[in-house]
Write a protein that holds these residues in place. Structure first.
Motif, PDB file in Angstrom:
ATOM      1  N   THR A  35      24.074  -8.117 -67.291  1.00 43.33           N
ATOM      2  CA  THR A  35      24.369  -6.767 -67.297  1.00 43.33           C
ATOM      3  C   THR A  35      25.676  -6.760 -66.598  1.00 43.33           C
ATOM      4  OG1 THR A  35      21.817  -6.168 -67.046  1.00 43.33           O
ATOM      5  CG2 THR A  35      23.342  -4.565 -66.957  1.00 43.33           C
ATOM      6  N   PRO A  36      26.544  -5.607 -67.407  1.00 41.15           N
ATOM      7  CA  PRO A  36      27.826  -5.329 -66.888  1.00 41.15           C
ATOM      8  C   PRO A  36      27.433  -4.603 -65.663  1.00 41.15           C
ATOM      9  CG  PRO A  36      27.694  -4.791 -69.015  1.00 41.15           C
ATOM     10  CD  PRO A  36      26.180  -5.144 -68.955  1.00 41.15           C
ATOM     11  N   GLY A  87      18.419 -16.410 -56.870  1.00 41.39           N
ATOM     12  CA  GLY A  87      17.121 -15.386 -57.039  1.00 41.39           C
ATOM     13  C   GLY A  87      16.068 -15.850 -56.334  1.00 41.39           C
ATOM     14  N   MET A  88      16.034 -17.080 -55.590  1.00 41.59           N
ATOM     15  CA  MET A  88      14.574 -17.399 -54.832  1.00 41.59           C
ATOM     16  C   MET A  88      15.016 -16.949 -53.574  1.00 41.59           C
ATOM     17  SD  MET A  88      12.663 -18.482 -57.111  1.00 41.59           S
ATOM     18  CE  MET A  88      11.448 -19.285 -56.379  1.00 41.59           C
ATOM     19  N   GLN A  89      13.820 -16.333 -52.752  1.00 36.27           N
ATOM     20  CA  GLN A  89      13.891 -16.214 -51.331  1.00 36.27           C
ATOM     21  C   GLN A  89      14.167 -17.180 -50.283  1.00 36.27           C
ATOM     22  OE1 GLN A  89      10.600 -13.848 -49.972  1.00 36.27           O
ATOM     23  NE2 GLN A  89      12.209 -12.453 -48.465  1.00 36.27           N
ATOM     24  N   LEU A  90      14.738 -17.181 -49.203  1.00 35.96           N
ATOM     25  CA  LEU A  90      15.033 -18.241 -48.265  1.00 35.96           C
ATOM     26  C   LEU A  90      14.615 -17.568 -47.176  1.00 35.96           C
ATOM     27  CD1 LEU A  90      18.482 -19.853 -49.246  1.00 35.96           C
ATOM     28  CD2 LEU A  90      16.134 -20.623 -49.986  1.00 35.96           C
ATOM     29  N   PHE A  91      13.053 -17.581 -47.029  1.00 34.63           N
ATOM     30  CA  PHE A  91      12.715 -16.739 -45.682  1.00 34.63           C
ATOM     31  C   PHE A  91      12.766 -17.877 -44.552  1.00 34.63           C
ATOM     32  CE2 PHE A  91       8.975 -15.862 -42.726  1.00 34.63           C
ATOM     33  CZ  PHE A  91       9.166 -14.363 -42.666  1.00 34.63           C
ATOM     34  N   TYR A  92      13.176 -17.187 -43.331  1.00 33.44           N
ATOM     35  CA  TYR A  92      13.143 -18.003 -42.385  1.00 33.44           C
ATOM     36  C   TYR A  92      12.517 -17.119 -40.900  1.00 33.44           C
ATOM     37  CZ  TYR A  92      17.333 -15.797 -40.552  1.00 33.44           C
ATOM     38  OH  TYR A  92      18.351 -15.096 -40.032  1.00 33.44           O
ATOM     39  N   THR A  93      12.051 -17.602 -39.904  1.00 28.48           N
ATOM     40  CA  THR A  93      11.717 -16.872 -38.881  1.00 28.48           C
ATOM     41  C   THR A  93      12.132 -17.531 -37.639  1.00 28.48           C
ATOM     42  OG1 THR A  93       9.682 -16.086 -37.599  1.00 28.48           O
ATOM     43  CG2 THR A  93       9.611 -18.353 -38.763  1.00 28.48           C
ATOM     44  N   SER A  94      12.223 -16.790 -36.595  1.00 30.57           N
ATOM     45  CA  SER A  94      12.599 -17.212 -35.279  1.00 30.57           C
ATOM     46  C   SER A  94      14.181 -17.768 -35.483  1.00 30.57           C
ATOM     47  CB  SER A  94      11.839 -17.987 -34.663  1.00 30.57           C
ATOM     48  OG  SER A  94      12.269 -18.523 -33.153  1.00 30.57           O
ATOM     49  N   TYR A  95      14.446 -19.209 -35.066  1.00 34.20           N
ATOM     50  CA  TYR A  95      15.617 -19.936 -35.229  1.00 34.20           C
ATOM     51  C   TYR A  95      15.431 -20.894 -36.196  1.00 34.20           C
ATOM     52  CZ  TYR A  95      17.153 -17.442 -30.925  1.00 34.20           C
ATOM     53  OH  TYR A  95      17.489 -16.482 -30.202  1.00 34.20           O
ATOM     54  N   ASN A 148      22.300 -12.453 -52.499  1.00 32.30           N
ATOM     55  CA  ASN A 148      21.778 -13.394 -53.527  1.00 32.30           C
ATOM     56  C   ASN A 148      23.002 -14.339 -53.613  1.00 32.30           C
ATOM     57  OD1 ASN A 148      20.200 -14.765 -55.440  1.00 32.30           O
ATOM     58  ND2 ASN A 148      20.856 -13.385 -57.062  1.00 32.30           N
ATOM     59  N   VAL A 149      22.909 -15.434 -53.275  1.00 30.37           N
ATOM     60  CA  VAL A 149      23.832 -16.479 -53.221  1.00 30.37           C
ATOM     61  C   VAL A 149      23.726 -17.315 -54.614  1.00 30.37           C
ATOM     62  CG1 VAL A 149      24.961 -18.498 -52.262  1.00 30.37           C
ATOM     63  CG2 VAL A 149      23.808 -16.612 -50.790  1.00 30.37           C
ATOM     64  N   SER A 151      26.802  -9.171 -63.591  1.00 29.33           N
ATOM     65  CA  SER A 151      26.108  -9.454 -62.554  1.00 29.33           C
ATOM     66  C   SER A 151      24.532  -9.489 -63.185  1.00 29.33           C
ATOM     67  CB  SER A 151      26.163  -8.609 -61.257  1.00 29.33           C
ATOM     68  OG  SER A 151      25.304  -9.040 -60.479  1.00 29.33           O
ATOM     69  N   GLY A 152      23.602 -10.574 -62.323  1.00 29.94           N
ATOM     70  CA  GLY A 152      22.399 -10.509 -62.885  1.00 29.94           C
ATOM     71  C   GLY A 152      21.343 -10.304 -61.546  1.00 29.94           C
ATOM     72  N   SER A 153      21.955 -10.056 -60.534  1.00 32.28           N
ATOM     73  CA  SER A 153      21.288  -9.542 -59.403  1.00 32.28           C
ATOM     74  C   SER A 153      20.516  -8.409 -59.465  1.00 32.28           C
ATOM     75  CB  SER A 153      21.820  -9.529 -58.242  1.00 32.28           C
ATOM     76  OG  SER A 153      22.249 -11.027 -57.908  1.00 32.28           O
TER      77      SER A 153
END
Length: 238
Positions: A99-100, A164-172, A206-207, A91-93
């Protein structure tokens, strides 16, 4: 009376030979015993030991057990590639490197594309149902948004990452990631602000999206779920 005297005389005469034999066996009249020779025991020749026989053990066969699928020994797993089976080994997360998982100093779970396909989820939080420390579908069946808790903390708003990039969301105003486009979903438990910046203190999801394969893919799937909802999914590439 005469008969008694005769019997007594006869009895006395019969005892005379025994008395004479007893006198001859006394110390005064000892006889020399024949010499006794003791021979040394013969040396036994060692018996040639025969080679041990190998007995063929019976092969135990278990009926009704599904044979294990043949795995490709030439398969090399990468953090962004597919998983052979259900169990991921790299995995890389956790470190953002190849890395194992056994060497990653943090709790990590990986759900591969084969497991996602077998579960047949309709949305992202349904993929996380069988991951340790994750409470998916916090508000029940919801077709609009994805909801989940990691170690008791709300993590669906600031804890969702794509490659690895954040998908920030707020409310709906949220993101909808179709499970059909996921190569693997990695759940990293614990604070990870050093690697990913501001995120949930309980962990992140992390998808990893699918990459174009070397061989052409033409896959189409349709069906109806338990609630009578029809769906269609396709995967085309190469």
């Amino acid at each position: 009376m005469l008969r008694s005297a005769v019997l007594a005389t006869t009895s006395a005469l019969a005892l005379l030979p025994q008395a004479s034999f007893a006198q001859s066996s006394s110390p005064g009249g000892a006889q020399n015993l024949p010499p006794v020779s003791v021979a040394s025991p013969e040396t036994r020749r060692p018996v040639a030991s025969s080679a041990p026989r190998r007995v063929a053990r019976p092969v135990l066969t278990t009926s009704g057990r599904k044979p294990e699928p043949q795995r490709d020994v030439r398969f090399v797993e990468t953090p962004r590639g597919p998983i052979q089976g259900y169990v991921a080994r790299r995995s890389g997360s956790g470190t953002k490197t190849n890395t194992p998982i056994m060497e990653t100093p943090q709790s990590l779970s990986v759900v591969g594309a084969e497991q996602i396909r077998d579960q047949k989820p309709g949305k992202l939080d349904e993929v996380l149902r069988y991951s340790a420390g994750v409470r998916a579908g916090t508000f029940g069946a919801d077709t609009r948004n994805d909801w989940w808790l990691i170690r008791g903390f709300k993590s669906d708003d600031v804890g969702l990452f794509l490659d690895g990039m954040q998908l920030f969301y707020t409310s709906y105003a949220s993101w909808k990631l179709p499970p059909f486009n996921m190569e693997r979903v990695e759940i990293l438990r614990g604070p990870s602000a050093v690697l990913y910046g501001g995120s949930s203190p309980s962990g992140i999801v992390n998808v990893i999206s699918k990459m174009p394969p070397t061989e052409p893919v033409h896959y189409l799937e349709t069906g109806v779920n338990n609630f009578g909802n029809a769906y269609v999914g396709f995967d085309v590439g190469g």
